[in-house]
Design an enzyme around this catalytic site. Structure first.
Site, PDB file in Angstrom:
ATOM      1  N   GLU A  44      41.555  40.618  38.343  1.00  0.00           N
ATOM      2  CA  GLU A  44      41.308  41.902  37.660  1.00  0.00           C
ATOM      3  C   GLU A  44      40.819  41.659  36.234  1.00  0.00           C
ATOM      4  OE1 GLU A  44      43.891  40.234  36.260  1.00  0.00           O
ATOM      5  OE2 GLU A  44      44.950  42.040  35.612  1.00  0.00           O
ATOM      6  N   ASP A  67      40.816  42.829  30.750  1.00  0.00           N
ATOM      7  CA  ASP A  67      41.850  42.639  31.782  1.00  0.00           C
ATOM      8  C   ASP A  67      42.595  43.961  32.024  1.00  0.00           C
ATOM      9  OD1 ASP A  67      43.713  40.017  32.920  1.00  0.00           O
ATOM     10  OD2 ASP A  67      44.659  42.005  32.773  1.00  0.00           O
TER      11      ASP A  67
HETATM   12  P1  GH3 Z   1      48.927  42.484  32.575  1.00  0.00           P
HETATM   13  O1  GH3 Z   1      49.017  43.837  32.007  1.00  0.00           O
HETATM   14  O2  GH3 Z   1      49.703  41.478  31.803  1.00  0.00           O
HETATM   15  O3  GH3 Z   1      47.538  42.063  32.794  1.00  0.00           O
HETATM   16  O4  GH3 Z   1      49.621  42.561  34.006  1.00  0.00           O
HETATM   17  P2  GH3 Z   1      48.977  42.476  35.410  1.00  0.00           P
HETATM   18  O5  GH3 Z   1      49.928  42.924  36.423  1.00  0.00           O
HETATM   19  O6  GH3 Z   1      47.658  43.182  35.386  1.00  0.00           O
HETATM   20  O7  GH3 Z   1      48.641  40.930  35.511  1.00  0.00           O
HETATM   21  P3  GH3 Z   1      48.979  39.878  36.623  1.00  0.00           P
HETATM   22  O8  GH3 Z   1      48.111  38.695  36.294  1.00  0.00           O
HETATM   23  O9  GH3 Z   1      50.475  39.649  36.676  1.00  0.00           O
HETATM   24  O10 GH3 Z   1      48.535  40.512  37.983  1.00  0.00           O
HETATM   25  C1  GH3 Z   1      47.211  40.691  38.328  1.00  0.00           C
HETATM   26  C2  GH3 Z   1      47.184  41.366  39.665  1.00  0.00           C
HETATM   27  O11 GH3 Z   1      45.850  41.648  40.052  1.00  0.00           O
HETATM   28  C3  GH3 Z   1      47.810  40.541  40.739  1.00  0.00           C
HETATM   29  C4  GH3 Z   1      46.852  40.634  41.899  1.00  0.00           C
HETATM   30  O12 GH3 Z   1      47.488  41.065  43.055  1.00  0.00           O
HETATM   31  C5  GH3 Z   1      45.853  41.687  41.448  1.00  0.00           C
HETATM   32  N1  GH3 Z   1      44.510  41.382  41.945  1.00  0.00           N
HETATM   33  C6  GH3 Z   1      43.735  40.328  41.672  1.00  0.00           C
HETATM   34  N2  GH3 Z   1      42.565  40.404  42.347  1.00  0.00           N
HETATM   35  C7  GH3 Z   1      42.614  41.552  43.074  1.00  0.00           C
HETATM   36  C8  GH3 Z   1      41.716  42.186  43.974  1.00  0.00           C
HETATM   37  O13 GH3 Z   1      40.613  41.703  44.259  1.00  0.00           O
HETATM   38  N3  GH3 Z   1      42.079  43.356  44.519  1.00  0.00           N
HETATM   39  C9  GH3 Z   1      43.302  43.905  44.229  1.00  0.00           C
HETATM   40  N4  GH3 Z   1      43.591  45.061  44.813  1.00  0.00           N
HETATM   41  N5  GH3 Z   1      44.158  43.327  43.411  1.00  0.00           N
HETATM   42  C10 GH3 Z   1      43.839  42.172  42.821  1.00  0.00           C
HETATM   43 MG    MG Z   2      46.065  42.407  34.177  1.00  0.00          MG
HETATM   44 MG    MG Z   3      44.997  38.994  34.641  1.00  0.00          MG
END
Ligand code: GH3
Ligand code: MG
Ligand code: MG
Length: 341
Positions: free
Chosen positions: A257, A213
């Protein structure tokens, strides 16, 4: 027994279609006078072309070149027996289905029998009546052209079937892939980890799993934008993919992610080693992430597990174990690998 009748309109249409295509008559006869007589009989007939070959030695080559829809073949020729030529046409891949009308001076059953045995389709005594000759030429040409059309339609059908098969195969491949990263998608991962879990159970081997992650990715998006975020996900995916080098390894995008790596026949130590490799290589990409508490570069946290499946246990046990280890890695400060059980 009831006979199935073809509608008249359909019969007419078929004949019309075949007649639209040009008829080509090839006459092979050493007597020039016969050649002239037949030429005159066919002259002026719509859609009927005529080629005359007086030399038996050149008959097959003439047929290859003119592609006749019917061959008129003389029986008695100076250098070659007419029946030998009939057999040669029949043995020729491009001519084997071309109708052959044997022309003979003799009205003898034995001669006719020999001609049909050699592969002739019809028999006419020289010189035939004009109306009868044209009727036979048209009849045989039509049936030959229908055959050719049917073969072509069949070939086209086979070709489109083949294309459909390839398209389906490609579609199948695409339904298993993640659109952004090109790794396997969640759907395929679920299938794959299930199958590998069952195999590990049967063979009593350990199945390893890594869950990766991206750290503080929400703030990465907020700082650098979603497009830059997508690019990072592609780079992370490529790094994981490159490290999963063994034949049975499977890298997939679990969602957002988060990525997973299935590692068949791998112990906890092996899982930890590979996890550590992924962690350092992503750190070494040196993707700037100034707002991250683990920065100034982009990092990942990794949870891993390696389990020997027991009878009746579901594959989710492995996923839950890796997920729990990932949660601990996050809690202990991120940018680290933790392998649980
Ligand atoms: P942590 O260190 O605890 O993992 O914090 P984090 O911010 O990585 O975790 P969180 O689950 O709060 O946020 C994940 C983010 O990933 C939020 C979302 O906008 C982003 N994300 C998810 N899928 C995609 C994608 O396909 N493209 C982009 N650019 N961002 C994405
Ligand atoms: Mg994350
Ligand atoms: Mg995550």
């Amino acid at each position: 027994m009831e006979k199935r009748k073809m509608p008249l309109a359909e019969i007419d249409l078929r004949h019309e279609q075949a007649d639209e295509l040009a008829i080509m008559v090839l006459l092979v006869d050493d007597q020039v006078i016969v050649g002239e007589a037949i030429r005159r009989m066919l002259a002026g007939e719509p859609n009927v072309n005529f080629h005359y070959c007086a030399n038996a030695d050149q008959a097959v080559r003439a047929a290859e070149k003119t592609r006749p829809t019917v061959i008129l073949q003389d029986l008695v020729m100076p250098s070659t027996d007419g029946l030998t030529l009939v057999r040669q046409y029949r043995a020729h891949p491009a001519l084997k289905n071309v109708p052959i009308i044997v022309l003979s001076t003799k009205e003898e059953p034995e001669v006719k029998r020999a001609a049909f045995m050699a592969g002739a389709n019809d028999y006419l005594v020289k010189l035939p009546d004009r109306i009868e000759l044209i009727a036979r030429v048209r009849y045989h040409s039509r049936s030959y052209l229908n055959l050719v059309q049917r073969d072509e339609a069949y070939r086209a059908l086979r070709q489109s079937q083949q294309q459909l098969l390839e398209t389906n195969f490609e579609l199948q491949r695409l339904t298993n892939l993640d659109g952004l990263t090109g790794l396997s998608n969640r759907r395929y991962f679920d299938e794959y980890v299930g199958a590998e879990w069952r195999r590990a159970g049967r063979e009593q081997t350990e199945l390893g799993l890594l869950m990766i992650d991206v750290d503080n990715f929400k703030s990465y998006n907020d700082t650098y934008g979603h497009v830059a975020g997508d690019e990072v996900l592609m780079r992370v995916a490529a790094t994981i993919d490159q490290i999963s080098s063994r034949a049975g390894d499977l890298a997939a995008r679990f969602g957002g992610e988060e990525f997973v790596l299935v590692l068949p026949v791998t112990s906890a130590d092996g899982v930890r080693t590979i996890g550590e490799k992924i962690r350092t290589q992503i750190e070494d990409l040196a993707v700037p992430h100034i707002g991250s508490p683990t920065g100034p570069v982009l990092t990942v946290s990794i949870g891993g597990a390696a389990l020997l499946p027991l009878p009746g246990e579901p594959a989710t046990k492995l996923i839950v174990a890796a997920d729990r280890a990932l949660y601990k890695a996050k809690n202990r400060g991120r940018n680290r690998v933790l392998v649980g059980d």
